[in-house]
Design a protein around this motif. Structure first.
Motif: not given
Ligand code: UTP
Length: 292
Positions: A253-277
């Motif tokens: 599975g794809d793991y996103y560590d959202t428990g730290t500020v850099p991990g959280y920002l990275r996860a948001n960016l990656m998830m946003a880039m998966k959304r076409e709109e």
């Protein structure tokens, strides 16, 4: 025995995200537009869990409200003919129809182990899953909790979700020691909470998914505070090793560590880039920022 219940410890103070977590639960911080805890509840349901036990504390009201119906908001959207947004609300609302959600209070944030122990009376001696909301793990083929539940069905063991981490990062995690693996499952011989790099028994880090055998709850009742003066779940698991079977699964599975500020920002960016709109707007912005 089937795993029917899942605990969501959500009573921590989220200090790494202050000030946003001063009056708002960390578990409600969104990945794009969905709170991290909702990803976890969806995973639990997709894994066959029938009862979700939320361990909350002071200032966590928003979690209860999130999984409740908002008649006022529904009415407002109905009047304005916003079927699209009503559909989003209905999807959240359905979660609490598909699974029973109960709440219990951890009156003081004495650690993850203590939070899990707080739920013991609701667990009623059954093997039980634990999910940490800030570890978001997405897998299209089989939810990671289902991977753990299947491993539990096969072995009857306590099952830990693990992943290899770079040696420089072992001090951030609970690390397992293993004497070998069979059918993709590592036999766990020890677990060490946040070791320094030189002392780490492996590079396999425990992430936020567990299936706990009842023996772990018994140990939690007499586990003293460990690292960080908190009652550590890792310490209780460690004390069951030798008397009870403990295995670790290198999950898919794809793991996103959202428990730290850099991990959280990275996860948001990656998830946003998966959304076409969103990708259409973000991709040029990123190129511009990088000066490409
Ligand atoms: P974390 O250590 O990631 O959360 O615990 P935290 O303590 O809230 O955050 P920081 O370290 O201060 O930034 C993992 C999960 O366990 C819960 C947290 O709410 C989080 O979901 N937890 C932690 C409890 O429920 N009770 C506790 O006493 C500690």
């Amino acid at each position: 025995m089937t795993v029917r219940k899942a605990i969501f410890p959500a009573a921590g103070l989220g200090t790494r995200f202050l000030p946003v977590t001063k009056a708002q639960p960390k578990e409600m911080l969104p990945l794009v537009d969905k709170p991290t805890i909702q990803y976890g509840v969806e995973e639990a349901i997709a894994s066959g869990i029938q009862e979700v036990i939320m361990v909350t504390g002071g200032g966590k009201r928003a979690i209860v409200d999130h999984f409740d119906r908002s008649v006022e908001l529904e009415h407002y959207l109905q009047e304005r003919g916003r079927a699209d947004l009503l559909d989003i609300l209905a999807r959240v609302d359905r979660l609490s129809d598909e699974v029973v959600i109960t709440y219990t209070q951890q009156k003081e944030p004495l650690g993850l182990g203590h939070a899990v122990w707080t739920a013991r009376l609701l667990v009623e001696g059954e093997p039980c899953a634990v999910l940490l909301a800030d570890d978001v793990i997405l897998c299209e083929t089989k939810p990671v909790l289902k991977q753990l539940i299947d491993a539990h069905a096969e072995t009857g063991a306590t099952v830990l979700a693990v992943r290899k981490v770079p040696p420089s990062q072992v001090s951030r995690y609970g690390i397992i020691a293993t004497n070998g693996s069979r059918n993709g499952l590592h036999e766990v011989t020890d677990v060490v909470e946040k070791p320094i790099e030189a002392d780490a028994p492996s590079d396999l880090a425990m992430l936020g998914r567990y299936v706990l055998a009842p023996a772990v709850f018994e140990e939690l009742g007499h586990t003293d505070p460990g690292a960080g003066k908190e009652i550590q779940l890792t310490d209780a698991i460690k004390r069951t090793i030798g008397r009870h079977h403990v295995v670790a699964l290198e999950f898919e599975g794809d793991y996103y560590d959202t428990g730290t500020v850099p991990g959280y920002l990275r996860a948001n960016l990656m998830m946003a880039m998966k959304r076409e709109e969103l990708r259409g707007e973000l991709a040029p912005l990123l190129r511009e920022l990088l000066g490409d």
